[in-house]
Scaffold this motif. Structure first.
Motif, PDB file in Angstrom:
ATOM      1  N   VAL A   1       0.857  -1.182   0.000  1.00  0.00           N
ATOM      2  CA  VAL A   1       0.000   0.000   0.000  1.00  0.00           C
ATOM      3  C   VAL A   1       0.894   1.234   0.000  1.00  0.00           C
ATOM      4  O   VAL A   1       1.829   1.342   0.800  1.00  0.00           O
ATOM      5  CB  VAL A   1      -0.926   0.034   1.239  1.00  0.00           C
ATOM      6  CG1 VAL A   1      -1.690   1.350   1.293  1.00  0.00           C
ATOM      7  CG2 VAL A   1      -1.898  -1.138   1.215  1.00  0.00           C
ATOM      8  N   LYS A   2       0.627   2.140  -0.920  1.00  0.00           N
ATOM      9  CA  LYS A   2       1.358   3.398  -0.954  1.00  0.00           C
ATOM     10  C   LYS A   2       0.703   4.402   0.001  1.00  0.00           C
ATOM     11  O   LYS A   2      -0.523   4.462   0.089  1.00  0.00           O
ATOM     12  CB  LYS A   2       1.372   3.968  -2.368  1.00  0.00           C
ATOM     13  CG  LYS A   2       2.216   3.160  -3.350  1.00  0.00           C
ATOM     14  CD  LYS A   2       2.300   3.858  -4.686  1.00  0.00           C
ATOM     15  CE  LYS A   2       3.242   3.125  -5.622  1.00  0.00           C
ATOM     16  NZ  LYS A   2       3.404   3.832  -6.917  1.00  0.00           N
ATOM     17  N   ILE A   3       1.533   5.156   0.698  1.00  0.00           N
ATOM     18  CA  ILE A   3       1.032   6.234   1.546  1.00  0.00           C
ATOM     19  C   ILE A   3       1.745   7.518   1.142  1.00  0.00           C
ATOM     20  O   ILE A   3       2.985   7.555   1.061  1.00  0.00           O
ATOM     21  CB  ILE A   3       1.265   5.953   3.042  1.00  0.00           C
ATOM     22  CG1 ILE A   3       0.543   4.666   3.470  1.00  0.00           C
ATOM     23  CG2 ILE A   3       0.795   7.136   3.885  1.00  0.00           C
ATOM     24  CD1 ILE A   3       0.734   4.316   4.945  1.00  0.00           C
ATOM     25  N   SER A   4       0.978   8.555   0.872  1.00  0.00           N
ATOM     26  CA  SER A   4       1.540   9.867   0.552  1.00  0.00           C
ATOM     27  C   SER A   4       1.067  10.864   1.603  1.00  0.00           C
ATOM     28  O   SER A   4      -0.129  10.935   1.897  1.00  0.00           O
ATOM     29  CB  SER A   4       1.097  10.331  -0.834  1.00  0.00           C
ATOM     30  OG  SER A   4       1.612   9.472  -1.833  1.00  0.00           O
TER      31      SER A   4
ATOM     32  N   GLU B   1       5.891   8.216   1.092  1.00  0.00           N
ATOM     33  CA  GLU B   1       6.599   9.377   0.571  1.00  0.00           C
ATOM     34  C   GLU B   1       5.901  10.631   1.089  1.00  0.00           C
ATOM     35  O   GLU B   1       4.677  10.626   1.303  1.00  0.00           O
ATOM     36  CB  GLU B   1       6.639   9.385  -0.954  1.00  0.00           C
ATOM     37  CG  GLU B   1       7.637   8.391  -1.539  1.00  0.00           C
ATOM     38  CD  GLU B   1       7.915   8.644  -3.008  1.00  0.00           C
ATOM     39  OE1 GLU B   1       7.754   9.806  -3.459  1.00  0.00           O
ATOM     40  OE2 GLU B   1       8.276   7.681  -3.712  1.00  0.00           O
ATOM     41  N   THR B   2       6.676  11.687   1.284  1.00  0.00           N
ATOM     42  CA  THR B   2       6.108  12.937   1.788  1.00  0.00           C
ATOM     43  C   THR B   2       6.285  14.048   0.757  1.00  0.00           C
ATOM     44  O   THR B   2       7.233  14.050  -0.039  1.00  0.00           O
ATOM     45  CB  THR B   2       6.787  13.354   3.109  1.00  0.00           C
ATOM     46  OG1 THR B   2       8.173  13.614   2.872  1.00  0.00           O
ATOM     47  CG2 THR B   2       6.642  12.259   4.159  1.00  0.00           C
TER      48      THR B   2
ATOM     49  N   HIS C   1      -1.835   0.046  -7.133  1.00  0.00           N
ATOM     50  CA  HIS C   1      -1.799  -0.241  -5.697  1.00  0.00           C
ATOM     51  C   HIS C   1      -2.858   0.578  -4.959  1.00  0.00           C
ATOM     52  O   HIS C   1      -3.212   1.680  -5.379  1.00  0.00           O
ATOM     53  CB  HIS C   1      -0.429   0.102  -5.113  1.00  0.00           C
ATOM     54  CG  HIS C   1       0.656  -0.819  -5.548  1.00  0.00           C
ATOM     55  ND1 HIS C   1       1.542  -0.501  -6.543  1.00  0.00           N
ATOM     56  CD2 HIS C   1       0.997  -2.058  -5.128  1.00  0.00           C
ATOM     57  CE1 HIS C   1       2.391  -1.489  -6.716  1.00  0.00           C
ATOM     58  NE2 HIS C   1       2.082  -2.449  -5.874  1.00  0.00           N
ATOM     59  N   THR C   2      -3.305   0.043  -3.850  1.00  0.00           N
ATOM     60  CA  THR C   2      -4.091   0.853  -2.925  1.00  0.00           C
ATOM     61  C   THR C   2      -3.214   1.995  -2.430  1.00  0.00           C
ATOM     62  O   THR C   2      -2.026   1.809  -2.161  1.00  0.00           O
ATOM     63  CB  THR C   2      -4.579  -0.001  -1.746  1.00  0.00           C
ATOM     64  OG1 THR C   2      -5.405  -1.053  -2.238  1.00  0.00           O
ATOM     65  CG2 THR C   2      -5.371   0.845  -0.757  1.00  0.00           C
ATOM     66  N   HIS C   3      -3.795   3.185  -2.340  1.00  0.00           N
ATOM     67  CA  HIS C   3      -3.009   4.386  -2.044  1.00  0.00           C
ATOM     68  C   HIS C   3      -3.739   5.216  -0.988  1.00  0.00           C
ATOM     69  O   HIS C   3      -4.871   5.644  -1.196  1.00  0.00           O
ATOM     70  CB  HIS C   3      -2.845   5.197  -3.335  1.00  0.00           C
ATOM     71  CG  HIS C   3      -1.809   6.273  -3.253  1.00  0.00           C
ATOM     72  ND1 HIS C   3      -1.230   6.836  -4.364  1.00  0.00           N
ATOM     73  CD2 HIS C   3      -1.242   6.903  -2.190  1.00  0.00           C
ATOM     74  CE1 HIS C   3      -0.356   7.757  -3.995  1.00  0.00           C
ATOM     75  NE2 HIS C   3      -0.352   7.812  -2.674  1.00  0.00           N
TER      76      HIS C   3
END
Length: 296
Positions: free
Chosen positions: A167-170, A199-200, A217-219
């Motif tokens: 899972v991607k997290i921004s 990532e920020t 991907h789920t994000h």
């Protein structure tokens, strides 16, 4: 041919291809399937002239007992079958075998009036797509060697492990200190079944320029509503107009606390409205709950 409409598969069809569809569905739906290797406890009870008839009757009986989404096929050894139960785990397989036992004891087919037949079974719950059908059957049959009484169930535990889902997290936040606090907090979470890539970004423009949101991907996007250049609402509009927008979960952080602001945010696609200042542990609990729902 769709396996959801298959009760049984004849020897002329490719069993392995059907199994590959089942195990691919395990990954796609995050569910499990279960393989049962079933054998008659004592084959010597059958008269020699009745062996072929008895095997055919039992095969028909098993085909009748499974669901439309399940699969049963005869193995190369006399009086052995493999049953694939879709969207099922060990408990469902146990319940299926208990129902099978009760049906046998009720003498639902003439064969059971003539012969007091009983089964042995191995159960293998499958949580990933790494398993090959040949190996699965071999492990199931080998497990039956250790069964020594009627209606005994033995278990194969080689295939239970589930793959981690990425899972991607921004994180979109102008304040560098707070941005790093959020990042460190998320990196410290224990998230079963998932691995996360964080990532920020200091503003919405940099995030949109990164094209990071163009992914299968789920994000999870955690963003402030007030950002330089491209603010949170502009990012929200962009994300919710993407073909893959259902894969995107949006947390909106804000100091706006009016009912109108909250309604506006939810109506335009925000999944979680987080009012600043907020308690970090509460925020972490909300994130964990989101991931739990993702897996359910």
């Amino acid at each position: 041919m769709n396996p959801s409409a298959v009760h049984h598969v004849s020897s002329s069809l490719d069993i392995t291809s059907f199994f590959d569809i089942y195990k691919a569905n395990v990954v796609r739906t995050r569910s499990t399937i279960t393989a049962i290797v079933l054998s008659v406890f004592d084959q010597s009870i059958f008269a020699a002239e009745d062996l072929e008839y008895a095997e055919q009757e039992m095969t028909l009986f098993l085909q009748h007992e499974i669901r439309q989404t399940d699969l049963v096929f005869k193995l190369g050894v006399p009086f052995e079958w493999c049953i694939i139960l879709a969207h099922s785990g060990e408990k469902e397989a146990e319940a299926f075998l208990e129902r099978l036992q009760s049906r046998v004891q009720l003498k639902v087919i003439p064969l059971f009036n003539q012969y007091d037949a009983a089964f042995l079974a191995s159960i293998a719950e499958i949580g990933n797509s790494d398993v090959e059908l040949e190996d699965l059957i071999e492990h199931g049959r080998n497990a039956l060697v250790h069964a020594n009484k009627e209606w005994q169930i033995v278990y194969v535990n080689h295939y239970k492990a589930k793959h981690l889902e990425t899972v991607k997290i921004s994180i979109l936040e102008e304040d560098e200190i707070f941005r790093n606090v959020l990042k460190n907090s998320l990196e410290g979470l224990s998230l079963k079944h998932f691995e996360i890539e964080i990532e920020t970004f200091s503003d919405g423009y940099l995030f949109l320029q990164s094209k990071r949101y163009l992914s299968s991907h789920t994000h999870l996007v955690i963003m402030n509503d007030i950002l330089p250049r491209k603010n949170g609402l502009e990012v929200l509009y962009t994300l919710r107009n993407l073909p893959n927008n259902k894969k995107i979960i949006i947390y909106m952080m804000t100091k706006r606390k009016t009912e109108e602001d909250m309604i506006y945010a939810y109506e335009h696609g925000v999944d979680q409205y987080v009012m600043k200042p907020f308690h970090l542990r509460l925020f972490e609990a909300q994130i964990k709950r989101t991931f739990e729902r993702l897996w359910s």
